[in-house]
Design a protein around this motif. Structure first.
Motif, mmCIF file in Angstrom:
data_model
loop_
_atom_site.group_PDB
_atom_site.id
_atom_site.type_symbol
_atom_site.label_atom_id
_atom_site.label_comp_id
_atom_site.label_asym_id
_atom_site.label_seq_id
_atom_site.Cartn_x
_atom_site.Cartn_y
_atom_site.Cartn_z
ATOM 1 N N ASN A 64 1.013 -1.279 -0.283
ATOM 2 C CA ASN A 64 0.251 0.329 -0.303
ATOM 3 C C ASN A 64 1.500 1.443 -0.267
ATOM 4 N N VAL A 65 0.738 2.024 -0.729
ATOM 5 C CA VAL A 65 1.576 3.372 -1.247
ATOM 6 C C VAL A 65 0.154 4.689 -0.930
ATOM 7 N N ILE A 66 0.900 5.958 -0.642
ATOM 8 C CA ILE A 66 0.334 7.255 -1.062
ATOM 9 C C ILE A 66 1.622 7.386 -2.449
ATOM 10 N N VAL A 67 0.227 8.000 -3.407
ATOM 11 C CA VAL A 67 1.245 9.246 -4.082
ATOM 12 C C VAL A 67 0.609 10.384 -3.819
ATOM 13 N N GLY A 68 1.568 11.102 -4.081
ATOM 14 C CA GLY A 68 1.657 12.888 -4.415
ATOM 15 C C GLY A 68 2.302 13.425 -5.368
ATOM 16 N N LEU A 69 1.420 14.381 -5.274
ATOM 17 C CA LEU A 69 1.500 15.319 -7.081
ATOM 18 C C LEU A 69 1.075 16.762 -5.467
ATOM 19 N N GLU A 70 2.155 17.579 -6.161
ATOM 20 C CA GLU A 70 2.251 19.325 -6.023
ATOM 21 C C GLU A 70 1.079 20.025 -6.875
ATOM 22 N N GLU A 71 0.635 20.467 -5.999
ATOM 23 C CA GLU A 71 -0.304 21.258 -6.945
ATOM 24 C C GLU A 71 0.188 22.085 -7.768
ATOM 25 N N GLN A 72 0.618 22.811 -7.367
ATOM 26 C CA GLN A 72 2.084 23.803 -9.184
ATOM 27 C C GLN A 72 1.764 22.494 -10.282
ATOM 28 N N ALA A 73 2.466 21.276 -10.235
ATOM 29 C CA ALA A 73 2.313 20.744 -10.855
ATOM 30 C C ALA A 73 1.233 20.229 -11.929
ATOM 31 N N LEU A 74 0.176 20.285 -11.134
ATOM 32 C CA LEU A 74 -1.181 20.024 -11.680
ATOM 33 C C LEU A 74 -1.847 21.128 -12.527
ATOM 34 N N LEU A 75 -1.692 22.054 -11.712
ATOM 35 C CA LEU A 75 -1.983 23.571 -12.490
ATOM 36 C C LEU A 75 -0.946 23.864 -13.667
ATOM 37 N N ARG A 76 0.295 23.406 -14.174
ATOM 38 C CA ARG A 76 1.301 23.682 -14.991
ATOM 39 C C ARG A 76 0.411 22.422 -15.911
ATOM 40 N N GLY A 77 -0.003 21.358 -15.583
ATOM 41 C CA GLY A 77 -0.392 20.869 -16.950
ATOM 42 C C GLY A 77 -1.157 20.916 -17.181
ATOM 43 N N SER A 78 -2.017 21.560 -16.298
ATOM 44 C CA SER A 78 -3.658 21.204 -16.988
ATOM 45 C C SER A 78 -3.227 22.316 -17.973
ATOM 46 N N LEU A 79 -2.122 23.688 -17.725
ATOM 47 C CA LEU A 79 -2.263 24.735 -18.456
ATOM 48 C C LEU A 79 -1.604 24.689 -19.774
ATOM 49 N N VAL A 80 -0.410 23.837 -19.810
ATOM 50 C CA VAL A 80 -0.119 23.134 -21.166
ATOM 51 C C VAL A 80 -1.146 22.582 -22.110
ATOM 52 N N ILE A 81 -2.257 21.648 -21.289
ATOM 53 C CA ILE A 81 -3.122 20.788 -21.569
ATOM 54 C C ILE A 81 -4.007 21.984 -22.688
ATOM 55 N N TYR A 82 -4.207 22.736 -21.631
ATOM 56 C CA TYR A 82 -5.652 23.887 -22.498
ATOM 57 C C TYR A 82 -4.900 24.186 -23.456
ATOM 58 N N LEU A 83 -4.072 24.692 -23.393
ATOM 59 C CA LEU A 83 -3.505 25.505 -24.523
ATOM 60 C C LEU A 83 -3.369 25.073 -25.585
#
Length: 83
Positions: A64-83
């Motif tokens: 069992n593990v916990i996977v973490g993602l920084e909010e900034q990485a999510l925001l940057r990725g979303s912005l790249v996909i949106y553009l």
């Protein structure tokens, strides 16, 4: 940091595949019996998602593990996909 619990389902070379289940926040309030979103959540059910990560911690299948993602990485990725 966004975190999600998961289970290791496969390990190969330097990678591990983690399986997580989608959970809905719906169904915990008093309006769940008359809420369209809660009804839709029941129809769709809990779906499983598999992600591949670098196995820095030498995890094994079944761990069992916990996977973490920084909010900034999510925001940057979303912005790249949106553009």
């Amino acid at each position: 940091m966004l975190e999600e619990c998961g289970v290791v389902v496969k390990v190969a070379d330097e990678f591990a595949w983690i399986q997580t289940s989608r959970h809905s926040a719906c169904g915990h309030c008093d309006s769940k019996s008359s809420c369209g979103t809660a009804s839709l959540s029941q129809v769709l059910g809990q779906k499983k998602t598999e992600i591949r990560v670098i196995n820095h911690l030498a995890v094994h299948v079944g761990d069992n593990v916990i996977v973490g993602l920084e909010e900034q990485a999510l925001l940057r990725g979303s912005l790249v996909i949106y553009l």
